[in-house]
Write a protein that holds these residues in place. Structure first.
Motif, short mmCIF file in Angstrom:
data_model
loop_
_atom_site.label_atom_id
_atom_site.label_comp_id
_atom_site.label_asym_id
_atom_site.label_seq_id
_atom_site.Cartn_x
_atom_site.Cartn_y
_atom_site.Cartn_z
N ASP A 16 -40.40 39.15 -23.63
CA ASP A 16 -39.28 38.76 -23.64
C ASP A 16 -39.42 37.23 -23.37
OD1 ASP A 16 -39.91 38.18 -21.20
OD2 ASP A 16 -38.67 39.60 -20.13
N THR A 17 -38.13 36.43 -23.06
CA THR A 17 -38.43 34.86 -22.88
C THR A 17 -39.11 34.50 -21.79
OG1 THR A 17 -36.14 34.90 -21.93
CG2 THR A 17 -36.47 34.57 -24.47
N SER A 18 -39.74 35.26 -20.91
CA SER A 18 -40.43 34.76 -20.09
C SER A 18 -42.02 34.55 -20.35
CB SER A 18 -40.87 35.96 -18.92
OG SER A 18 -41.72 36.92 -19.33
N ASN A 19 -42.23 34.87 -21.47
CA ASN A 19 -43.76 34.61 -22.17
C ASN A 19 -44.89 35.14 -21.14
OD1 ASN A 19 -42.70 33.01 -24.16
ND2 ASN A 19 -42.80 30.96 -22.70
N LEU A 20 -44.39 36.21 -20.30
CA LEU A 20 -45.48 37.01 -19.70
C LEU A 20 -46.25 37.58 -20.74
CD1 LEU A 20 -43.45 37.98 -16.71
CD2 LEU A 20 -45.37 36.41 -16.49
N LYS A 21 -47.65 37.87 -20.36
CA LYS A 21 -48.52 38.30 -21.38
C LYS A 21 -49.17 39.56 -21.23
CE LYS A 21 -48.15 34.79 -24.26
NZ LYS A 21 -47.09 35.01 -25.19
N PHE A 22 -48.98 40.05 -20.11
CA PHE A 22 -49.64 41.32 -19.52
C PHE A 22 -49.25 42.89 -20.30
CE2 PHE A 22 -46.39 40.75 -16.34
CZ PHE A 22 -45.57 41.98 -16.33
N GLY A 23 -48.04 42.69 -20.75
CA GLY A 23 -47.17 43.88 -21.29
C GLY A 23 -48.11 44.77 -22.21
N LEU A 354 -29.46 22.97 -24.95
CA LEU A 354 -30.45 22.66 -23.92
C LEU A 354 -31.28 23.80 -23.67
CD1 LEU A 354 -31.50 20.51 -22.44
CD2 LEU A 354 -30.19 21.03 -20.40
N PRO A 355 -30.88 24.94 -23.24
CA PRO A 355 -31.74 25.99 -22.74
C PRO A 355 -32.56 26.47 -24.03
CG PRO A 355 -29.58 26.63 -22.18
CD PRO A 355 -29.34 25.26 -22.96
N GLU A 356 -31.98 26.50 -25.11
CA GLU A 356 -32.71 26.70 -26.48
C GLU A 356 -34.00 25.69 -26.56
OE1 GLU A 356 -30.16 26.60 -30.15
OE2 GLU A 356 -28.93 28.12 -28.94
N LEU A 357 -33.63 24.46 -26.52
CA LEU A 357 -34.79 23.24 -26.71
C LEU A 357 -35.89 23.67 -25.57
CD1 LEU A 357 -32.50 20.40 -27.82
CD2 LEU A 357 -34.04 21.69 -29.14
N ILE A 358 -35.36 23.95 -24.41
CA ILE A 358 -36.35 24.22 -23.50
C ILE A 358 -37.22 25.41 -23.56
CG2 ILE A 358 -36.47 24.85 -20.90
CD1 ILE A 358 -34.15 23.00 -20.31
N ASN A 359 -36.68 26.50 -24.11
CA ASN A 359 -37.44 27.73 -24.32
C ASN A 359 -38.21 27.60 -25.33
OD1 ASN A 359 -36.43 29.29 -22.02
ND2 ASN A 359 -34.88 30.17 -23.33
N GLU A 360 -37.80 26.68 -26.47
CA GLU A 360 -38.67 26.39 -27.58
C GLU A 360 -40.03 25.79 -27.09
OE1 GLU A 360 -37.19 23.98 -30.75
OE2 GLU A 360 -35.89 25.67 -31.09
N TYR A 361 -39.79 24.65 -26.28
CA TYR A 361 -40.82 23.75 -25.92
C TYR A 361 -42.05 24.59 -24.86
CZ TYR A 361 -43.17 20.61 -22.67
OH TYR A 361 -44.15 19.80 -21.96
N PHE A 362 -41.40 25.51 -24.13
CA PHE A 362 -42.26 26.51 -23.42
C PHE A 362 -42.94 27.49 -24.35
CE2 PHE A 362 -39.85 25.16 -19.66
CZ PHE A 362 -40.96 24.62 -19.02
#
Lengths: 495, 264
Positions: A16-23, A354-362
């Motif tokens: 999801d948008t958390s970018n957690l990788k353990f799934g 703004l949230p879009e640009l921030i999520n993109e960056y991460f």
């Protein structure tokens, strides 16, 4: 029922948008109806594997990311069962995509007030997370608009809960046809909140399920309250400069929780209060952007003037004379106003970008973001705001501050560039959480706890509070089937 | 440096679904949907204001239209234009592009003292892109159309003229006329102060007599062309989504459907 077992079919459900990788998961079940949901539960019970409910993947705390076991995706439970204009309500399968629902409502001149920002989210997920939205300042979050839900329990029953049907008695016991549960002794703060199970004396069972992040059952159907379509609105962006907040010393000298001192100046909080208190204005949302936010937004809006702060106001009427009266006391650099469809839509984008640009960056730097999501009661907000400003001045990590200032809820996002910076950011995060807890606020106003924020939930409610949540979970989901590791870690259930 | 911007009020394309055509008069039923300034004209206004901010002078906005076109002029004033003139007269009704251009040209002449006249490249309702060039011809002024970048120098302008797959750099001596594309700038939003100022501003109104025009020159009489018929095309059938979990399944479902309908 569709069952996906190939790794390449499952992979898209592991993020999801958390970018957690353990799934990781062995299978994805995609039921079309309640019978298939129950069949999925039966199979999970037989295999003795946990079952994680999957929405559209718009969450930010890993709620749908499975820690093993199987996934149940509600994507095919996507029927709009009825929209009843006369009684202003709608009955929907839990997998209906919000955007589709809103468009249907639009054609019938109706509106769903929580109006969550992630339009691709499922409506059932909105209920499971008590999603708030663009007009929360005016209408509140999802909870207020849920009239009835149907939930598949791990005991392979369907529980139909209508608001008002199952209420906690004086001993705090709620009795349903399938279980008796004692509600937690803590009280949820009476502010925008998405942290842990809702609890309040005399509460409704439906409110326990709303915001339970898929840990108590699988929501199959929801009935929602609607309102007539909104009147035309306009958006105004106010660019401001030099809004000084008094120093802490001055404020303390004036006594009384900083509030007096802070309100004396012509700062941004005073401006917000004068907007909130003006009865002639009909405001839907008040959003805040700091100078760094505006710096990022310049990519999309090159005309942004150089200034310290911007406020984004959505409102029903354009009472320009009132606005001029309010604003003349402040150092206004520029105002942007849009009321025709084209300008209005452009300015809506100002908020969404703004949230879009921030999520993109991460996503690019492959980091999980450090995003503070606390909110506090109104009288404590000046103190928090001051605290954020000080934190901004002293931190070496890049940051932005933006968000729902109308609801005393700002996002302080750090952009750590390396592990060392990440540690610093997390240390600041913990300080902020402590502030929120001191003020009887919440550690998460809208993102939820998921798998990312167990520690902070424990700071908010204490170990005892979280243990109480685990106890509720054990009562309603005795097989620990649903939402493994959401809200609290598995090991708490075994204690 | 004085600039005149000619604008048109058009139905808001964001409400395109609600547009209807009166079958008797063959005209758009304009009163049913909100009106806005033609989007390309907003870029024209923005460019004029930027020129003023850089080089001084004033910006005058002109539009020809019914009394309610005043609203478009007030929006332009709110963006930062200095003066607004509404050309409104029953005699102007039914004007085609030529009659419109002649009328606008008379107004531009009457205003006088200008260095530059800016148009949007075309109006999104008629889509002719004729009025700007026709005004230039009527006034015998040099013109650069489809300008996507503009530099103003002492006595001349340099415009980047967008053509298919390329652009031309064109210079012209002022006074002259340009028409602009969307790429030329990002228009500003109206400000609160601007809106309040515009609300109180006086809009100058000129009719046929003010422009010294005859009945033969204006409106339907002055038009070389006439719209014979205007109609909505028949609605296309609703598309059908082909269901399927995978691309393979969708493909075979589609083939099956095409076979069933005897298309293949």
């Amino acid at each position: 029922m569709i069952i996906k077992k190939e790794a390449d079919q499952i992979i898209s459900y592991l993020e999801d948008t958390s970018n957690l990788k353990f799934g990781n998961a062995d299978a994805v079940y995609i039921p079309k109806n309640e019978a298939e949901v129950l069949q999925t539960i039966k199979e999970a019970r037989r295999n003795n594997t946990p079952l994680t409910a999957s929405g559209a993947g718009t969450g930010t705390v890993g709620g749908r990311i499975p820690a093993g076991g199987a996934i149940i995706s509600l994507e095919k439970m996507n029927n709009i069962i009825s929209i009843d204009k006369k009684n202003s309500k709608a009955v929907l399968g839990s997998g209906v995509i919000l955007d589709y629902f809103l468009k249907e409502l639009d054609s019938k001149k109706l509106f769903y007030p929580p109006f969550p920002t992630e339009r691709m989210a499922f409506i059932g997920s909105n209920v499971a997370t008590n999603a708030s939205g663009e007009y929360s300042y005016r209408f509140g979050a999802t909870r207020k608009y849920v009239e009835r839900i149907r939930v598949a329990l791990s005991t392979e029953n369907i529980l139909d809960i209508r608001r008002g049907q199952y209420i906690a008695d004086e001993q705090g016991i709620i009795t349903s046809p399938f279980f008796k549960v004692k509600i937690p002794a803590y009280r949820s703060p009476n502010i925008k909140n998405a942290a842990g199970y809702f609890a309040k004396p005399g509460m409704d069972l439906i409110d326990l399920f709303i915001g339970s992040e898929g840990t108590l059952g699988i929501i199959t159907e929801v009935e929602l309250k609607l309102i007539p379509a909104l009147p035309p609105r306009s958006i105004m962006i106010i660019f401001l400069d030099q809004l000084e907040v008094h120093t802490k010393g001055e404020a303390v000298a004036s006594g009384d929780l900083l509030l007096t001192g802070l309100e004396k100046d012509n700062g941004i909080l005073k401006l917000i209060n004068s907007i909130k208190n003006n009865k002639k204005l009909n405001v839907y949302s008040i959003e805040y952007f700091d100078a760094n936010s505006l710096g990022i937004l310049k990519k999309a809006f090159p005309n942004i003037p150089s200034c310290q702060t911007a406020l984004y106001i959505e409102q029903e009427k354009k009472e320009m004379d009132i606005w001029l009266e309010i604003l003349e006391k402040y150092s206004v650099v520029d105002t942007w106003f849009g009321d025709n469809a084209r300008d209005y839509n452009k300015l809506i984008d100002f908020r969404h970008k703004l949230p879009e640009l921030i999520n993109e960056y991460f996503r690019e730097i492959k980091q999980t973001k450090v995003a503070i999501d606390i909110a506090v009661p109104e009288n404590y907000f000046p103190e928090l705001f001051y605290f954020y400003r000080e934190m901004a001045k002293t931190t070496a990590v890049e940051y932005v501050i933006f968000g729902h200032i109308g609801e005393n809820h700002l996002h302080f996002n750090f952009f750590p560039k390396n592990e060392q910076e990440k540690e610093q950011a997390i240390a600041s995060y913990i300080k902020a959480v402590k502030k929120a807890v001191q003020a009887n606020g919440t550690v998460s106003a809208e993102h939820g706890i998921g798998k990312l924020k167990h520690k902070y939930l424990a700071m908010m409610y204490g170990r005892e509070g979280v243990m109480e949540m685990a106890r509720v979970k054990k009562t309603i989901d005795p097989f620990y089937l649903f939402g493994l590791d959401n809200i609290f870690p598995k090991k708490l259930l075994q204690d | 440096m004085n600039t005149i911007v000619c604008i048109k009020q058009v139905p808001d394309s964001e409400h395109i679904q609600e547009v209807t055509i009166n079958p008797e008069t063959n005209t758009l039923e304009r009163n049913k949907i909100p009106a806005v300034i033609n989007p390309f004209d907003v870029n024209a206004i923005e460019e004029a204001i930027r020129i003023k901010e850089k080089h001084g002078g004033k910006v005058t906005i002109v539009t020809m239209g019914p009394p309610q076109a005043e609203e478009a002029l007030r929006t332009a004033l709110a963006m930062g234009a200095d003066e607004a003139i509404l050309l409104t007269d029953m005699a102007f009704a039914g004007s085609d592009t030529w009659a419109t251009a002649k009328t606008l040209a008379k107004a531009v002449e009457k205003i006088g003292g200008f260095d530059l006249v800016i148009f949007g490249k075309q109006a999104i309702d008629g889509d002719t892109a004729q009025v700007g060039p026709e005004v230039a011809e009527a006034l015998s002024l040099p013109q650069i159309t489809y300008v996507s970048k503009l530099d103003v120098e002492d006595k001349k302008i340099k415009g980047r003229r967008t053509v298919e797959d390329a652009y031309e750099e064109v210079e012209a001596l002022m006074p002259c006329i340009i028409t602009v594309t969307k790429d030329i700038n990002e228009p500003r939003f109206a400000s609160i102060r601007g809106i309040l100022k515009a609300k109180k501003a006086e809009i100058i109104k000129w009719g046929k007599d003010d422009l010294g025009m005859s009945d033969e020159e204006t409106g339907l009489n002055g038009s070389a062309t006439q719209v014979v018929k205007i109609f909505s095309p028949p609605r296309r059938g609703k598309g059908e989504m082909i269901e399927g979990v995978s691309a393979d399944e969708k493909t075979s479902n589609l083939v099956e459907k095409l076979r069933a309908d005897k298309i293949i």
